[in-house]
Scaffold this motif. Structure first.
Motif, short mmCIF file in Angstrom:
data_model
loop_
_atom_site.label_atom_id
_atom_site.label_comp_id
_atom_site.label_asym_id
_atom_site.label_seq_id
_atom_site.Cartn_x
_atom_site.Cartn_y
_atom_site.Cartn_z
N PRO A 172 -38.06 -29.77 -13.26
CA PRO A 172 -38.02 -29.55 -11.81
C PRO A 172 -36.62 -29.61 -11.22
O PRO A 172 -36.31 -28.86 -10.28
CB PRO A 172 -38.89 -30.68 -11.25
CG PRO A 172 -39.82 -31.00 -12.37
CD PRO A 172 -39.04 -30.82 -13.63
N VAL A 173 -35.77 -30.49 -11.73
CA VAL A 173 -34.41 -30.57 -11.19
C VAL A 173 -33.65 -29.28 -11.48
O VAL A 173 -32.95 -28.74 -10.62
CB VAL A 173 -33.65 -31.79 -11.76
CG1 VAL A 173 -32.19 -31.77 -11.30
CG2 VAL A 173 -34.31 -33.08 -11.31
N LEU A 174 -33.80 -28.74 -12.69
CA LEU A 174 -33.13 -27.49 -13.03
C LEU A 174 -33.70 -26.33 -12.22
O LEU A 174 -32.96 -25.44 -11.80
CB LEU A 174 -33.28 -27.21 -14.53
CG LEU A 174 -32.64 -28.23 -15.47
CD1 LEU A 174 -32.87 -27.83 -16.93
CD2 LEU A 174 -31.13 -28.34 -15.20
N ILE B 258 -49.93 -24.65 -22.19
CA ILE B 258 -48.65 -25.13 -21.69
C ILE B 258 -47.49 -24.57 -22.49
O ILE B 258 -47.49 -24.61 -23.73
CB ILE B 258 -48.57 -26.67 -21.72
CG1 ILE B 258 -49.75 -27.28 -20.95
CG2 ILE B 258 -47.24 -27.16 -21.17
CD1 ILE B 258 -49.78 -26.95 -19.49
N GLY B 259 -46.51 -24.05 -21.78
CA GLY B 259 -45.24 -23.66 -22.39
C GLY B 259 -44.11 -24.46 -21.74
O GLY B 259 -44.22 -24.85 -20.58
N ILE B 260 -43.06 -24.71 -22.48
CA ILE B 260 -41.90 -25.45 -21.98
C ILE B 260 -40.66 -24.59 -22.15
O ILE B 260 -40.39 -24.09 -23.24
CB ILE B 260 -41.72 -26.80 -22.71
CG1 ILE B 260 -42.95 -27.69 -22.52
CG2 ILE B 260 -40.46 -27.51 -22.23
CD1 ILE B 260 -43.21 -28.12 -21.08
N ALA B 261 -39.92 -24.41 -21.06
CA ALA B 261 -38.76 -23.52 -21.09
C ALA B 261 -37.72 -23.96 -22.11
O ALA B 261 -37.08 -23.12 -22.76
CB ALA B 261 -38.14 -23.45 -19.69
N GLU B 262 -37.55 -25.26 -22.26
CA GLU B 262 -36.55 -25.76 -23.21
C GLU B 262 -36.90 -25.37 -24.64
O GLU B 262 -36.02 -25.27 -25.50
CB GLU B 262 -36.45 -27.29 -23.09
CG GLU B 262 -35.33 -27.89 -23.92
CD GLU B 262 -35.22 -29.39 -23.75
OE1 GLU B 262 -34.38 -29.99 -24.44
OE2 GLU B 262 -35.97 -29.96 -22.93
N TYR B 263 -38.16 -25.13 -24.91
CA TYR B 263 -38.62 -24.71 -26.24
C TYR B 263 -39.23 -23.32 -26.13
O TYR B 263 -40.39 -23.09 -26.47
CB TYR B 263 -39.63 -25.72 -26.79
CG TYR B 263 -39.14 -27.15 -26.73
CD1 TYR B 263 -38.09 -27.57 -27.53
CD2 TYR B 263 -39.70 -28.06 -25.84
CE1 TYR B 263 -37.62 -28.87 -27.46
CE2 TYR B 263 -39.23 -29.36 -25.76
CZ TYR B 263 -38.19 -29.76 -26.58
OH TYR B 263 -37.73 -31.04 -26.50
N SER C 264 -27.11 -26.59 -16.87
CA SER C 264 -27.24 -27.44 -15.69
C SER C 264 -25.89 -27.59 -15.02
O SER C 264 -24.91 -27.99 -15.65
CB SER C 264 -27.79 -28.81 -16.08
OG SER C 264 -27.79 -29.68 -14.97
N THR C 265 -25.84 -27.25 -13.74
CA THR C 265 -24.62 -27.46 -12.96
C THR C 265 -24.48 -28.91 -12.58
O THR C 265 -23.38 -29.46 -12.58
CB THR C 265 -24.65 -26.58 -11.69
OG1 THR C 265 -24.75 -25.20 -12.08
CG2 THR C 265 -23.40 -26.78 -10.86
N PHE C 266 -25.60 -29.55 -12.26
CA PHE C 266 -25.60 -30.96 -11.89
C PHE C 266 -25.89 -31.80 -13.13
O PHE C 266 -26.94 -31.65 -13.76
CB PHE C 266 -26.65 -31.23 -10.82
CG PHE C 266 -26.49 -30.38 -9.59
CD1 PHE C 266 -25.25 -30.14 -9.04
CD2 PHE C 266 -27.60 -29.81 -9.00
CE1 PHE C 266 -25.10 -29.35 -7.91
CE2 PHE C 266 -27.47 -29.01 -7.86
CZ PHE C 266 -26.22 -28.78 -7.32
N ALA C 267 -25.00 -32.68 -13.47
CA ALA C 267 -25.16 -33.51 -14.66
C ALA C 267 -26.31 -34.49 -14.48
O ALA C 267 -26.56 -34.99 -13.37
CB ALA C 267 -23.86 -34.28 -14.94
N ILE D 116 -32.23 -34.60 -6.13
CA ILE D 116 -33.32 -33.65 -6.35
C ILE D 116 -34.52 -34.35 -6.98
O ILE D 116 -35.68 -34.13 -6.59
CB ILE D 116 -32.85 -32.49 -7.24
CG1 ILE D 116 -31.73 -31.70 -6.56
CG2 ILE D 116 -34.02 -31.55 -7.57
CD1 ILE D 116 -31.12 -30.63 -7.44
N ALA D 117 -34.27 -35.20 -7.98
CA ALA D 117 -35.35 -35.88 -8.69
C ALA D 117 -36.20 -36.72 -7.74
O ALA D 117 -37.43 -36.79 -7.87
CB ALA D 117 -34.79 -36.74 -9.81
#
Length: 280
Positions: free
Chosen positions: A99-101, A166-171, A209-212, A221-222
């Motif tokens: 969600p933050v990304l 379910i799919g995950i963008a990171e994977y 990610s622009t925000f670390a 954001i979180a």
């Protein structure tokens, strides 16, 4: 028919739709030009199912019953399933990004493009009318405004676990492999080069990610997306559980080690407490 709840930013969703069309040769919906029509333009049915008005037109035209399309994407899950009648066999999937990304990308995409939020700071943007917080939970519970509660989160969990692959963008590559298996999708080129090329481009974008992590911006954001963040970590559990329940694989992470879901939950609760202690 495949229905996907499109919960990404517009640019990322566009890349996924391109993969569906070019790599798997699936007929889908998207408004290519005005006005919306029940005609195909470059292989795409010219109806916008990303809007409630477009969904209403699709329902009136009975596009599910006509068999005109194989897949459609919408951010309005409950309105989307109303296109189906009891005898239809639609199967939903979603590919979730952190969600933050997701919010970061939405914020950055608006700035510099002449939008109403172009000159807003991140804090101002998060409180502005152009930003809808916790969009995934709100979409699943059909509560687009007002205060969210723990009950909304629990309802969203139940819908996600019962209704979605379910799919995950990171994977993303693994997610596409599961979609191919579950839906019987076939690559339209020898060796699957189309999927590999497009998925690698998209996966790199999604992970950036622009925000670390742990930065003031990330935590801001979180906190605003509290329910979506909790739902995302629950989706990670579902992603791994479905590997076993649907695809007959063990509960292991990308390092090959067995996943300890209890430890994941403990660390997340600890992180939330630490955020509360520092005022986030």
């Amino acid at each position: 028919m495949v229905v996907t709840a499109n919960l990404w930013t517009k640019s990322n969703g566009g890349k996924l739709k391109s993969i569906m069309t070019k790599c798997y040769n699936l007929r889908r919906t998207e408004q290519v030009k005005d006005p919306e029509t029940l005609t195909f333009i470059d292989g795409v049915l010219n109806i916008d199912t990303q809007t409630q008005s477009g969904l209403a037109k699709a329902r009136a035209a009975n596009i599910v019953g006509t068999g005109l399309v194989d897949v459609f994407a919408t951010g309005y899950f409950l309105e989307g399933i109303m296109l189906f009648k009891p005898h239809h066999r639609g199967r939903a999937f979603t590919i979730l990004n952190h969600p933050v990304l997701r919010v970061q990308n939405l914020f950055l995409s608006r700035n510099g493009h002449g939008s109403d939020s172009e000159h807003l700071s991140l804090a101002e943007y998060l409180e502005s009318p152009v930003h809808i917080d916790n969009w995934v939970v709100r979409s699943l519970t059909n509560d687009k405004s007002g205060e969210l509660t723990e009950d909304h989160f629990l309802i969203a969990k139940g819908i996600l676990s019962r209704k979605f692959l379910i799919g995950i963008a990171e994977y993303f590559e693994e997610t596409l492999r599961r979609l191919e298996t579950y839906y019987g999708l076939e690559n339209q080129d020898d060796g699957g080069e189309c999927v590999r090329r497009n998925s690698k481009q998209l996966e790199g974008t999604l992970r950036s990610s622009t925000f670390a992590r742990g930065s003031e911006e990330w935590n801001l954001i979180a906190k605003k997306e509290e329910f979506d963040v909790m739902l995302y970590y629950y989706a990670l559990e579902l992603f791994n559980k479905q590997a076993t329940t649907i695809f007959k694989r063990p509960y292991v992470g990308k390092d090959g080690k067995e996943i300890d879901f209890a430890e994941i939950k403990r660390l997340e609760m600890l992180k939330n407490k630490m955020m509360e202690m520092v005022g986030f």
